[in-house]
Write a protein that holds these residues in place. Structure first.
Motif, PDB file in Angstrom:
ATOM      1  N   ASP B  49       0.841  -1.197   0.000  1.00 45.19           N
ATOM      2  CA  ASP B  49       0.000   0.000   0.000  1.00 45.19           C
ATOM      3  C   ASP B  49       0.881   1.255   0.000  1.00 45.19           C
ATOM      4  O   ASP B  49       0.596   2.232  -0.693  1.00 45.19           O
ATOM      5  N   ARG B  50       1.958   1.179   0.776  1.00 47.76           N
ATOM      6  CA  ARG B  50       2.858   2.348   0.834  1.00 47.76           C
ATOM      7  C   ARG B  50       3.524   2.582  -0.525  1.00 47.76           C
ATOM      8  O   ARG B  50       3.587   3.700  -1.015  1.00 47.76           O
ATOM      9  N   VAL B  51       4.007   1.507  -1.118  1.00 45.70           N
ATOM     10  CA  VAL B  51       4.719   1.698  -2.384  1.00 45.70           C
ATOM     11  C   VAL B  51       3.758   2.119  -3.487  1.00 45.70           C
ATOM     12  O   VAL B  51       4.111   2.930  -4.369  1.00 45.70           O
ATOM     13  N   VAL B  52       2.538   1.634  -3.429  1.00 41.37           N
ATOM     14  CA  VAL B  52       1.566   2.037  -4.447  1.00 41.37           C
ATOM     15  C   VAL B  52       1.228   3.528  -4.300  1.00 41.37           C
ATOM     16  O   VAL B  52       0.997   4.231  -5.292  1.00 41.37           O
ATOM     17  N   THR B  53       1.239   4.009  -3.075  1.00 40.00           N
ATOM     18  CA  THR B  53       1.021   5.446  -2.864  1.00 40.00           C
ATOM     19  C   THR B  53       2.111   6.266  -3.557  1.00 40.00           C
ATOM     20  O   THR B  53       1.843   7.301  -4.181  1.00 40.00           O
ATOM     21  N   VAL B  54       3.344   5.783  -3.448  1.00 34.79           N
ATOM     22  CA  VAL B  54       4.455   6.480  -4.110  1.00 34.79           C
ATOM     23  C   VAL B  54       4.338   6.352  -5.624  1.00 34.79           C
ATOM     24  O   VAL B  54       4.542   7.317  -6.367  1.00 34.79           O
ATOM     25  N   LEU B  55       3.967   5.147  -6.084  1.00 35.57           N
ATOM     26  CA  LEU B  55       3.802   4.954  -7.527  1.00 35.57           C
ATOM     27  C   LEU B  55       2.719   5.879  -8.076  1.00 35.57           C
ATOM     28  O   LEU B  55       2.814   6.363  -9.212  1.00 35.57           O
ATOM     29  N   ALA B  56       1.719   6.140  -7.262  1.00 37.37           N
ATOM     30  CA  ALA B  56       0.644   7.035  -7.706  1.00 37.37           C
ATOM     31  C   ALA B  56       1.173   8.443  -7.948  1.00 37.37           C
ATOM     32  O   ALA B  56       0.735   9.137  -8.878  1.00 37.37           O
ATOM     33  N   ARG B  57       2.123   8.855  -7.117  1.00 35.88           N
ATOM     34  CA  ARG B  57       2.709  10.186  -7.323  1.00 35.88           C
ATOM     35  C   ARG B  57       3.467  10.230  -8.648  1.00 35.88           C
ATOM     36  O   ARG B  57       3.367  11.186  -9.413  1.00 35.88           O
ATOM     37  N   ASP B  61       2.612  12.531 -12.060  1.00 36.08           N
ATOM     38  CA  ASP B  61       3.597  13.383 -12.733  1.00 36.08           C
ATOM     39  C   ASP B  61       3.717  13.021 -14.212  1.00 36.08           C
ATOM     40  O   ASP B  61       3.789  13.888 -15.082  1.00 36.08           O
ATOM     41  N   VAL B  62       3.774  11.730 -14.462  1.00 38.02           N
ATOM     42  CA  VAL B  62       3.943  11.267 -15.844  1.00 38.02           C
ATOM     43  C   VAL B  62       2.717  11.629 -16.681  1.00 38.02           C
ATOM     44  O   VAL B  62       2.831  12.110 -17.811  1.00 38.02           O
TER      45      VAL B  62
END
Lengths: 156, 429
Positions: B49-57, B61-62
């Protein structure tokens, strides 16, 4: 007769020597500030004359020019600087700066800036006005910068 | 090149962690309470869940670059804009499956992650978050959400090629995370009884990450990201400048080069952040402008000398064409030097007056303002880095000699109106 002698002596000196002489003779804070202001002016003219890209000290003279102008402007803020006297400036009656070689000009300017630094540092201690003291310190720092750039040893 | 952290440092670190083993040894849990048996799955889910939150950022941006609003390409399959939208949607859907189960009534989760796979994922998440933060040091957003460039790298960070390279990375990360998660989610031995719902949700999230990767791979096949574009992404450094240093007498060639690079970066940074400043900034002083102009003169001069020397050497080695081009550059540097010198001399004669006793003579432009803060003295000290050629040419008019009649000079340029003071002897009034 005396006047004629002084004028003749001024003609015999180059403007840097004349400014140096005047600075050495200055007595009292206003006189020192006045002579120092004029010295920066004379230095600036001499420095501009030496700003030859083909010369050996082009960079030093360019940087010195900025310091001389800033030193002059620093003194212009001093409350004790007397109003400008009317008449011809010292440099106008002396010999041209163009006659100086690069080496001679460097040596003369370094010596003058060293004297300037010394006299301005002393002057900053003479005045009770904080504006005078700050401006003299700033101008002395610019003089030291010129001295260092042109191969002299600034007054500590 | 600069000695600073780059995006590649973080991306490579994260990639290595995500490539690490997540074998059965990590996952096998024999016996114990249902909560203990569910531990690895729950911990990994929480970490995911934490890493997906970062991936969402990253995805946001992309998408902002590749698929801005009303883009006509959005619906075309196998395009990067479409892939970016699909990636964002996939991450959103994955995140929905990673939320804590409402039905769970067991004891609260252990505050510290103990499962090795989850710990590796947490470490990768930290690196990915740092990488995202690094990219954001170059761009900021105004309250109205418009972009503000904070460095010379900002156009690179927000360029489509780099955005595509970033999305390609995103696909790779997603694939590796999904691989680890899916192994955990597999139904297996009796030891995993009681974790069915959690495994189902974890597996669903992983499926969405695979969907993300699939969309990216489709775009990559259609319009491949080049190795150079990935290298450019990885080369983006953190937007931080080395402190100003004055070179000593015993500097090595390497340290001189580094010092020159640092100084040039400081100048470019100053140019970037100063541009929006108001013209009446009290930080502007005649002294600083003089210093900038003098330094520009000397830097140009040094460039000319260096280029001439290089041209001579090239000529001696028979590289006539190179020598000609170097001489052309030397000539350009000489022109820049002449322009800077003209400006420097103008500043000898321009001073300022806060009491309004002098006539306005020169109104300075943002270029001057920029250069004032740029501290050109530093690169001049290090070697002579090239200034913007002729930038100041003609900006300042040569005025009369400065004087001191009753003026409260303080070396500043109020309102960007510098005054050409009349001569001390009163000439020119």
């Amino acid at each position: 007769m005396l006047c004629a002698f002084i004028v003749q002596e001024a003609y015999d000196m180059n403007p840097i020597d004349a400014a140096r002489h005047r600075l050495e003779q200055a007595d009292g804070l206003p006189a020192v500030l006045d002579a120092a202001y004029e010295a920066f002016e004379q230095m600036l003219r001499a420095i501009e004359d030496q700003q030859d890209p083909a010369g050996r000290a082009f960079a030093a003279f360019v940087m010195s020019g900025a310091a001389a102008a800033s030193g002059r402007d620093a003194l212009a803020t001093t409350p004790s600087l007397p109003p400008a006297a009317s008449g011809e400036p010292v440099g106008a009656i002396g010999r041209s700066h163009h006659e100086l070689t690069t080496e001679d000009a460097s040596a003369a300017l370094a010596a003058l800036s060293q004297l300037l630094g010394s006299r301005l540092t002393d002057a900053s201690h003479l005045s009770a006005d904080v504006g005078d003291r700050v401006a003299c310190s700033q101008a002395a720092r610019h003089a030291a910068s010129i001295c260092s750039l042109l191969g002299g040893i600034p007054e500590q | 090149m600069t000695g600073r952290a780059t995006f590649g440092d973080f991306a490579d670190g994260a990639r290595a962690l995500l490539r690490g083993p997540a074998g059965p040894a990590d996952l096998a849990v024999g016996g114990g309470t249902p909560a203990a048996r569910a531990g690895p799955v729950r911990e990994f889910t929480r970490s995911m869940d934490r890493v997906v939150t970062v991936l969402a950022r990253y995805a946001a941006d992309v998408t902002a670059v590749l698929a801005p609003e009303a883009s006509p390409e959005e619906n075309l399959p196998a395009t990067w804009s479409n892939a970016s939208l699909q990636a964002r949607k996939a991450i959103h859907n994955a995140a929905a499956y990673l939320q804590p189960t409402p039905a769970y009534t067991g004891p609260p989760d252990h505050p510290h992650t103990t499962d090795p796979a989850a710990r590796r994922l947490d470490a990768a998440t930290a690196l990915l978050a740092a990488g995202n933060d690094l990219l954001h040091t170059h761009v900021a957003a105004r309250p109205d959400r418009t972009r503000v460039d904070r460095s010379e790298w900002a156009p690179v960070v927000t360029s489509p090629p780099v955005a595509r390279a970033l999305l390609l990375e995103l696909g790779l990360w997603a694939r590796r995370i999904a691989t680890h998660g899916a192994r955990l989610a597999l139904p297996g031995p009796a030891a995993r009884r009681g974790t069915g719902d959690e495994r189902y949700r974890l597996n669903a999230a992983c499926q969405w990450l695979w969907m993300l990767d699939s969309a990216v791979q489709g775009a990559q096949r259609h319009q491949p990201v080049s190795a150079a574009e990935v290298q450019l992404l990885h080369a983006i450094p953190v937007n931080a400048r080395a402190p100003r240093l004055i070179p000593g007498s015993a500097e090595t060639i390497t340290s001189l080069c580094q010092g020159t690079i640092n100084s040039a970066e400081r100048i470019r940074h100053a140019a970037t952040i100063t541009a929006p400043d108001p013209a009446w900034s009290p930080a502007l002083t005649a002294d600083s402008l003089r210093q900038a102009a003098a330094s520009g003169t000397v830097i140009s001069h040094h460039c000319e000398l260096l280029l001439q020397t290089l041209a001579t050497r090239a000529s001696q080695h028979g590289s006539t064409d190179l020598a000609t081009r170097l001489l052309g550059s030397a000539d350009a540097a000489a022109h820049a030097r002449a322009a800077w010198l003209h400006t420097a001399r103008a500043w000898y004669r321009i001073t300022t007056d806060t009491r309004g006793t002098i006539a306005p003579a020169a109104t300075c432009c943002p270029a001057l303002k920029m250069l004032m803060k740029a501290s050109l003295k530093a690169p001049m000290s290090w070697c002579g880095n090239a200034p913007p050629a002729g930038l100041l040419a003609g900006l300042c008019e040569r005025g009369a000699a400065p004087g001191r009649h009753g003026a409260g000079l303080d070396g500043r340029v109020p309102g960007w109106t510098a005054g050409c003071r009349v001569g001390r002897q009163g000439a020119g009034g």
